[in-house]
Design an enzyme around this catalytic site. Structure first.
Site, short mmCIF file in Angstrom:
data_model
loop_
_atom_site.label_atom_id
_atom_site.label_comp_id
_atom_site.label_asym_id
_atom_site.label_seq_id
_atom_site.Cartn_x
_atom_site.Cartn_y
_atom_site.Cartn_z
N GLU A 101 0.84 -1.20 0.00
CA GLU A 101 0.00 0.00 0.00
C GLU A 101 0.88 1.25 0.00
O GLU A 101 1.90 1.29 0.68
CB GLU A 101 -0.89 -0.04 1.26
CG GLU A 101 -1.90 1.06 1.36
CD GLU A 101 -2.86 0.86 2.56
OE1 GLU A 101 -3.19 -0.30 2.92
OE2 GLU A 101 -3.26 1.88 3.13
N ASP A 103 0.20 5.31 0.58
CA ASP A 103 -0.90 6.16 1.06
C ASP A 103 -0.63 7.64 1.08
O ASP A 103 0.38 8.09 1.61
CB ASP A 103 -1.12 5.90 2.57
CG ASP A 103 -1.81 4.61 2.86
OD1 ASP A 103 -2.60 4.18 2.04
OD2 ASP A 103 -1.53 4.05 3.93
N GLU A 105 -3.04 10.49 2.92
CA GLU A 105 -4.29 10.74 3.65
C GLU A 105 -4.29 12.19 4.09
O GLU A 105 -3.30 12.68 4.63
CB GLU A 105 -4.42 9.84 4.89
CG GLU A 105 -4.74 8.41 4.57
CD GLU A 105 -5.04 7.59 5.83
OE1 GLU A 105 -5.49 8.17 6.84
OE2 GLU A 105 -4.82 6.39 5.78
#
Ligand code: NAG
Length: 288
Positions: A101, A103, A105
């Protein structure tokens, strides 16, 4: 599915034989709404996508394609005003219990207080590699470009072309690197007021709901995974430029920008959090 090993052996060949894989980025063509019961909408003939969040639900979408390496740009305009408690996540993720993953955010905040851009890299199900930043502009006033360069040597997070984080392949030091599991692009807007803003002390103010985040100008130069093999190309660049990103590095000007961001805008770095890792900082921290 072909094994990941055979895929990797295939990559150098793809550099030579890359093919155009898609036309200009279009949300109708490249993405699908995954949840939110009408709160996610593709507008303007596929040129704009909006997510919204109210007290009942957030919303989300994902790419139709899975990618194994890519240079992926998306423009986002984040929830404006009092966005405290809201989180807009934009990330690449593979399937399964040992997933990879990458990311971005965006943690909302009270009006006038800065968003936090939270980043993380998971390889084979293990993350704990957070770096957080404030931004040098108001990310709610206009669209800005958030990019992930993911090739076999490195992952680079960039904002408006300025690199903010590099995660290098350090398999030679025993650190797993995401390189064999195809990932899909995901994004969602949801309520995370139990932790997101000032450690969860500031709650979402539902009086100003619904909250909305907008997306446009998706562009991917990427290797698209289909039925166990992959083809590399670009959604808009000429075929002659295909493949450059697969071996792209940061030049010295980029490293200068990166250190400017890390010096002035980084607010958390797992690599300096000695209290969190009493047994010693993660291996990649001492060698990068
Ligand atoms: C919110 O604003 C405060 C005060 O400026 C800041 O310390 C914090 O990093 C901001 N972001 C979040 C997600 O709390």
């Amino acid at each position: 599915m072909a094994s990941s090993t055979s895929m990797l052996l295939f990559v150098p060949f793809l550099l030579i034989s890359s093919v155009m894989v898609a036309s200009a980025g279009n949300f109708n063509q490249d993405f699908q709404v995954t949840w939110g019961d009408g709160r996610a909408n593709i507008l303007n003939d596929g040129q704009l996508l909006t997510l919204s969040l109210d007290k009942t639900s957030g919303s989300g979408f994902e790419s139709k394609n899975e990618y194994l390496f890519g240079k992926i740009d998306m423009q986002l305009k984040l929830v404006a005003g009092n966005s405290a408690g809201t989180v807009t996540a934009y990330y690449l993720k593979s399937e399964g219990s040992t997933w990879d993953e990458i990311d971005f955010e965006f943690l909302g905040n009270l009006s006038g207080n800065p968003y936090t851009l939270h980043t993380n890299v998971f390889s084979q199900g293990k993350g704990n590699r957070e770096q957080q930043f404030h931004l040098w502009f108001d990310p709610t006033a206009d669209f800005h470009t958030y990019s992930i360069l993911w090739n076999p040597q490195r992952i680079v997070f960039s904002v408006d072309g300025t690199p903010i984080r590099e995660f290098k392949n350090q398999e030679s030091n025993g650190v797993p690197f995401p390189k064999s599991q195809p990932m899909r692009i995901h994004s969602s807007l949801w309520n995370a007021d139990d932790w997101a803003t000032m450690g969860g002390r500031v709650k979402t103010d539902w009086n100003t709901a619904p909250f909305t985040a907008s997306y446009r100008n998706f562009n991917a130069e990427a290797c698209i995974w289909a039925s166990g093999s992959s083809s590399c190309g670009s959604s808009s660049a000429p075929a002659s430029t295909n493949g450059d990103w697969l071996s792209q590095e940061l030049d010295s000007a980029s490293y200068e920008k990166l250190s400017w961001v890390q010096k002035n805008y980084m607010i958390y770095n797992y690599c300096t959090d000695v209290n969190r890792f009493p047994q010693g900082l993660p291996v990649e921290c001492s060698t990068s």
